[in-house]
Motif scaffolding. Structure first.
Motif, PDB file in Angstrom:
ATOM      1  N   TRP A  82       0.846  -1.195   0.000  1.00  0.00           N
ATOM      2  CA  TRP A  82       0.000   0.000   0.000  1.00  0.00           C
ATOM      3  C   TRP A  82       0.880   1.242   0.000  1.00  0.00           C
ATOM      4  O   TRP A  82       2.002   1.223   0.533  1.00  0.00           O
ATOM      5  N   PRO A  83       0.384   2.339  -0.537  1.00  0.00           N
ATOM      6  CA  PRO A  83       1.101   3.617  -0.387  1.00  0.00           C
ATOM      7  C   PRO A  83       1.165   3.992   1.095  1.00  0.00           C
ATOM      8  O   PRO A  83       0.297   3.596   1.884  1.00  0.00           O
ATOM      9  N   ASP A  84       2.183   4.750   1.447  1.00  0.00           N
ATOM     10  CA  ASP A  84       2.361   5.127   2.853  1.00  0.00           C
ATOM     11  C   ASP A  84       1.134   5.845   3.412  1.00  0.00           C
ATOM     12  O   ASP A  84       0.758   5.649   4.572  1.00  0.00           O
ATOM     13  N   ALA A  85       0.506   6.689   2.593  1.00  0.00           N
ATOM     14  CA  ALA A  85      -0.663   7.430   3.063  1.00  0.00           C
ATOM     15  C   ALA A  85      -1.809   6.485   3.415  1.00  0.00           C
ATOM     16  O   ALA A  85      -2.524   6.701   4.401  1.00  0.00           O
ATOM     17  N   LYS A  86      -1.978   5.440   2.628  1.00  0.00           N
ATOM     18  CA  LYS A  86      -3.050   4.477   2.900  1.00  0.00           C
ATOM     19  C   LYS A  86      -2.739   3.680   4.163  1.00  0.00           C
ATOM     20  O   LYS A  86      -3.634   3.412   4.975  1.00  0.00           O
ATOM     21  N   LYS A  87      -1.478   3.304   4.344  1.00  0.00           N
ATOM     22  CA  LYS A  87      -1.088   2.606   5.573  1.00  0.00           C
ATOM     23  C   LYS A  87      -1.373   3.471   6.791  1.00  0.00           C
ATOM     24  O   LYS A  87      -1.928   3.005   7.786  1.00  0.00           O
ATOM     25  N   ALA A  88      -0.992   4.749   6.707  1.00  0.00           N
ATOM     26  CA  ALA A  88      -1.177   5.641   7.835  1.00  0.00           C
ATOM     27  C   ALA A  88      -2.659   5.815   8.165  1.00  0.00           C
ATOM     28  O   ALA A  88      -3.056   5.827   9.335  1.00  0.00           O
ATOM     29  N   ALA A  89      -3.491   5.943   7.125  1.00  0.00           N
ATOM     30  CA  ALA A  89      -4.924   6.105   7.350  1.00  0.00           C
ATOM     31  C   ALA A  89      -5.524   4.859   7.995  1.00  0.00           C
ATOM     32  O   ALA A  89      -6.371   4.958   8.897  1.00  0.00           O
ATOM     33  N   ASN A  92      -4.427   4.627  11.652  1.00  0.00           N
ATOM     34  CA  ASN A  92      -5.131   5.615  12.468  1.00  0.00           C
ATOM     35  C   ASN A  92      -6.567   5.163  12.738  1.00  0.00           C
ATOM     36  O   ASN A  92      -7.068   5.312  13.871  1.00  0.00           O
TER      37      ASN A  92
END
Length: 203
Positions: A82-89, A92
């Motif tokens: 996954w893209p980092d932004a998707k992992k972070a979301a 969270n």
């Protein structure tokens, strides 16, 4: 109503401070009594020597607690495509759901921020009940790991439970590197829940 054993704090311990009834508040809910030390971390001498102190978590700490959660899940999601932004979301969202679940099902737990040398370093959620103590969660930020602080704190929690004649429980993910520490400290598997094991320690 459950009562504090007469010998609370009388067990052999490396801790410099012995606990007594006056050190706790007692709350009853649905016929179950919960103990909460008046001063977070009171009697945890090993943790103090490791530079740790404790304060009760507040709503303002949620961003920090979310960061601790994200750090604890970093290895699990490292290989996810996954893209980092998707992992972070996702992490969270996972934290928010976990936080709501824990607060709902363990309302009388002690929700603590772990500090090291005055800086926020991790989280400890601990529930004390009539016949057992449960570590709901314990986690340190990466920069505070592998320096003996976690083991010092665990040994203090073991001493506290033992001084009251109680077992200490925790659920640990099987792939968690900390599993080796729990085994070394004498925790045994009480239940296998697939991805997690329920560990118990009793003196």
């Amino acid at each position: 109503m459950w009562r504090i054993p007469a010998n609370v704090g009388a067990g052999k311990s490396d801790s410099a401070t012995r606990l007594s009834r006056a050190d706790f508040t007692i709350r009853e809910e649905d016929g179950v009594c919960y103990l909460t030390p008046r001063s977070p971390g009171q009697g945890w001498a090993r943790a103090a020597r490791a530079g740790l102190s404790f304060r009760r978590a507040r709503d303002a700490d949620l961003p920090f607690l979310a960061r601790v959660h994200a750090a604890s899940r970093a290895d699990a999601f490292a290989a996810a495509p996954w893209p980092d932004a998707k992992k972070a979301a996702f992490v969270n969202m996972q934290f928010n759901l976990q936080h709501l679940h824990q607060r709902k099902h363990h309302p009388q737990a002690d929700w603590l921020v772990i500090m090291r040398d005055g800086c926020d370093a991790g989280r400890l959620y601990l529930e004390r009940r009539g016949s057992w103590h449960r570590i709901i969660d314990i986690a340190l930020l990466p920069e505070h790991r592998a320096r003996g602080a976690g083991e010092a704190l665990l040994r203090d929690l073991m001493d506290e439970a033992a001084s009251c004649g109680k077992a200490l429980w925790i659920h640990v993910e099987k792939i968690n590197p900390a599993m080796r520490l729990f085994r070394r400290l004498g925790f045994t598997v009480e239940e296998d829940n697939g991805l997690y094991e329920q560990l118990q320690w009793r003196r």
